[in-house]
Scaffold this active site. Structure first.
Site, short mmCIF file in Angstrom:
data_model
loop_
_atom_site.label_atom_id
_atom_site.label_comp_id
_atom_site.label_asym_id
_atom_site.label_seq_id
_atom_site.Cartn_x
_atom_site.Cartn_y
_atom_site.Cartn_z
N TYR A 1 0.95 -1.26 0.05
CA TYR A 1 0.23 -0.11 -0.12
C TYR A 1 0.95 1.36 0.07
CZ TYR A 1 -3.26 3.59 1.29
OH TYR A 1 -3.91 4.89 1.26
N PRO B 1 -3.27 12.73 3.27
CA PRO B 1 -3.71 12.93 4.59
C PRO B 1 -3.18 11.51 5.49
CG PRO B 1 -5.30 12.47 3.09
CD PRO B 1 -4.07 12.15 2.32
#
Ligand code: NDP
Ligand code: 8X3
Length: 256
Positions: free
Chosen positions: A156, A186
């Site tokens: 990821y 974020p």
């Protein structure tokens, strides 16, 4: 820059940050092109967006991993929707938390196909029109994970590191065209993200946000609208944002 009447195309608009971003642009009077796989959820976001003040909304089911479908659905847009002013490449997901040497190849493919190849397919279909028109803005969803890798999250994190490189490369390649490129990165945001990562295990997902006040999807949406609304000569290259109890991918100050 005023957003009233601008055509804003958001991928992954059926939930989380994408849905909140749709509603935030709606409040500015934008025209929204919303895509995701779960069409019913998308329709519900579209209804709310119209109530919030969107000038118009067009929804379509799309799996960003399907290159032909991406190309076809964007090529077939009616003229009033085809001139995309702002593209928010938001569709993305994580699957599992595993050591690289033990990870699931299917999980890797899903993450890489969605977060990297999907972003590229949509960008490739939308940006040539922006270049022709001499205006546009691509806003990509990166992550703290792209800046700092964490254990068991290499794939990821790798997709978000790729997003960062693609964001910077695209901005360089578009220099001189007036098309702007921004990455909004974020840290922890409480959305369906962890439920998807743990394939529906809500208890495990809830633990991710225990004893901490994470970012909300609305916090990120507000930032996306802020970068899009800077004057045309201002390009925000990257916004790295976390909740106050997070410093980076690895450092958190959870409540006792
Ligand atoms: P959610 O799971 O709440 O939403 C993800 C959205 O992406 C859904 O609308 C989903 O729609 C869509 N999506 C997933 N796969 C595809 C696909 N193949 N084709 C089209 N749409 C797809 O997660 P978030 O809102 O949190 O995530 C949005 C983005 O923000 C992602 O890129 C994520 O990596 C990034 N991000 C998230 C953070 C977090 O902590 N939550 C932090 C940093 C970045 P559907 O299933 O209907 O297709
Ligand atoms: C999502 C944030 O830390 O779960 O990109 O990877 S994290």
């Amino acid at each position: 820059m005023g957003l009233n009447g601008k055509v804003v195309f958001i991928t992954g608009a059926s939930a989380g940050i994408g849905a909140a971003t749709a509603l935030a642009f709606a409040a500015e009077g934008a025209k929204l092109l919303l895509a995701a796989r779960r069409f019913e959820k998308l329709e519900s976001v579209a209804k709310q967006a119209l109530e919030r003040g969107a000038e118009a909304v067009h929804t379509f089911g799309l799996d960003v991993r399907d290159q032909k479908a991406v190309e076809k659905s964007i090529a077939e847009l009616r003229a009033e929707w085809a001139a995309v002013d702002i593209l928010v490449n938001n569709a993305g997901l994580s699957r599992g938390l595993d050591k690289v040497y033990a990870g699931s190849i299917q999980d890797w493919e899903e993450m890489i196909d969605t977060n990297v190849k999907g972003l590229l397919y949509v960008t490739r279909s939308v940006v040539p029109g922006m270049v022709e028109r001499g205006s546009g803005h691509v806003i990509n969803l990166g992550s703290t994970a792209g800046e700092m890798t964490y254990p068991n999250g290499a794939v990821y994190c790798g997709t978000k590191a790729a997003e960062r490189a693609i964001n910077d490369g695209l901005r360089q390649d578009l220099l001189g065209t007036k098309v702007r490129v921004t990455s909004v990165d974020p840290g922890m945001v409480e959305t369906e993200f962890s439920v998807v990562r743990f394939r529906g295990d809500e208890e495990r997902a809830a633990k991710v946000y225990q004893n901490i006040k994470p970012l909300t999807a609305e916090d990120v949406a507000e930032t996306i609208v802020w970068v899009a609304s800077r004057p045309a000569h201002v390009n925000i290259a990257r916004v790295l944002m976390t909740c106050t109890q997070q410093a980076n991918s690895l450092l958190f100050a959870r409540d006792a």
